[in-house]
Write an enzyme that holds these catalytic residues in place. Sequence first.
Site, short mmCIF file in Angstrom:
data_model
loop_
_atom_site.label_atom_id
_atom_site.label_comp_id
_atom_site.label_asym_id
_atom_site.label_seq_id
_atom_site.Cartn_x
_atom_site.Cartn_y
_atom_site.Cartn_z
N LEU A 239 0.86 -1.19 0.00
CA LEU A 239 0.00 0.00 0.00
C LEU A 239 0.89 1.23 0.00
CD1 LEU A 239 -2.96 0.12 -0.30
CD2 LEU A 239 -3.22 0.13 2.17
N HIS A 240 1.38 1.59 -1.20
CA HIS A 240 2.41 2.62 -1.34
C HIS A 240 1.97 3.99 -0.79
CE1 HIS A 240 4.44 -0.13 -4.14
NE2 HIS A 240 3.30 -0.25 -4.78
N ASP A 241 0.94 4.56 -1.41
CA ASP A 241 0.63 5.98 -1.17
C ASP A 241 0.17 6.31 0.24
OD1 ASP A 241 1.36 6.32 -3.79
OD2 ASP A 241 -0.68 6.38 -4.57
#
Length: 311
Positions: A239-241
């Site tokens: 879950l990058h952002d």
Amino acid sequence: MALPILLDCDPGHDDAIAIVLALASPELDVKAITSSAGNQTPEKTLRNVLRMLTLLNRTDIPVAGGAVKPLMRELIIADNVHGESGLDGPALPEPTFAPQNCTAVELMAKTLRESAEPVTIVSTGPQTNVALLLNSHPELHSKIARIVIMGGAMGLGNWTPAAEFNIYVDPEAAEIVFQSGIPVVMAGLDVTHKAQIHIEDTERFRAIGNPVSTIVAELLDFFLEYHKDEKWGFVGAPLHDPCTIAWLLKPELFTTVERWVGVETQGKYTQGMTVVDYYYLTDNKPNATVMVDVDRQGFVDLLADRLKFYA
């Protein structure tokens, strides 16, 4: 007092969840949201911002669409990751409001100008809009507290062997941001690949049982499918952002280092690579706070806790 932030994004599943997290957090005051091309075309990412704010009942937040292509290159999109709409998976509402009649840079500049205190820019897509703002409004640099970006990596890329997608799309823009003299916080793949959401985490979010937590779970269902490819070696989906928002809320969840970062714009094999001077091998002074590790369980717990806001 809530921290004023300006969110520039290219939704995108993980961008959408970053919006959800930010708007569930009373510590943050989201002044405006601007869209960039990246995960999908500029028309689709703008529409996705409007759809998410309609879902969250936050149509009071000003929205504007940004640059339609990178500063010096043709646009690349990640439709193989995010699907035809950019937010494939759940049934999202159609927008019930329109964007502002101005560009992203104009809305950013207006937001900075009108803010009583410096604003934190959170940028979770390519850095095109932020670079255009910095170049066109040098008089507003002092109104920017910091720029928190999702992008880059100290090691392996996810779009080329050397480059992370957001930076690869517009490396010239990213270089402008890193060399701007404004404090930069970098959430790169080194940390975001550790912020994985497992299937049991998705079920935990779904069990919260409100309309927003259900949509988040459905976004993750779709996102998990892409990341099941064995080449990644993932247990779940990174879950990058949301790491950018989570760092603002709970910096203690993250391990960071202060380092100099530059962006390769010319290399035959390395265009879009973020070059991090980890061992202080140059005389360049640190220009970025680089995230290198995350308490994954603490990150998941934060998301689960904030999703209850939408009950």
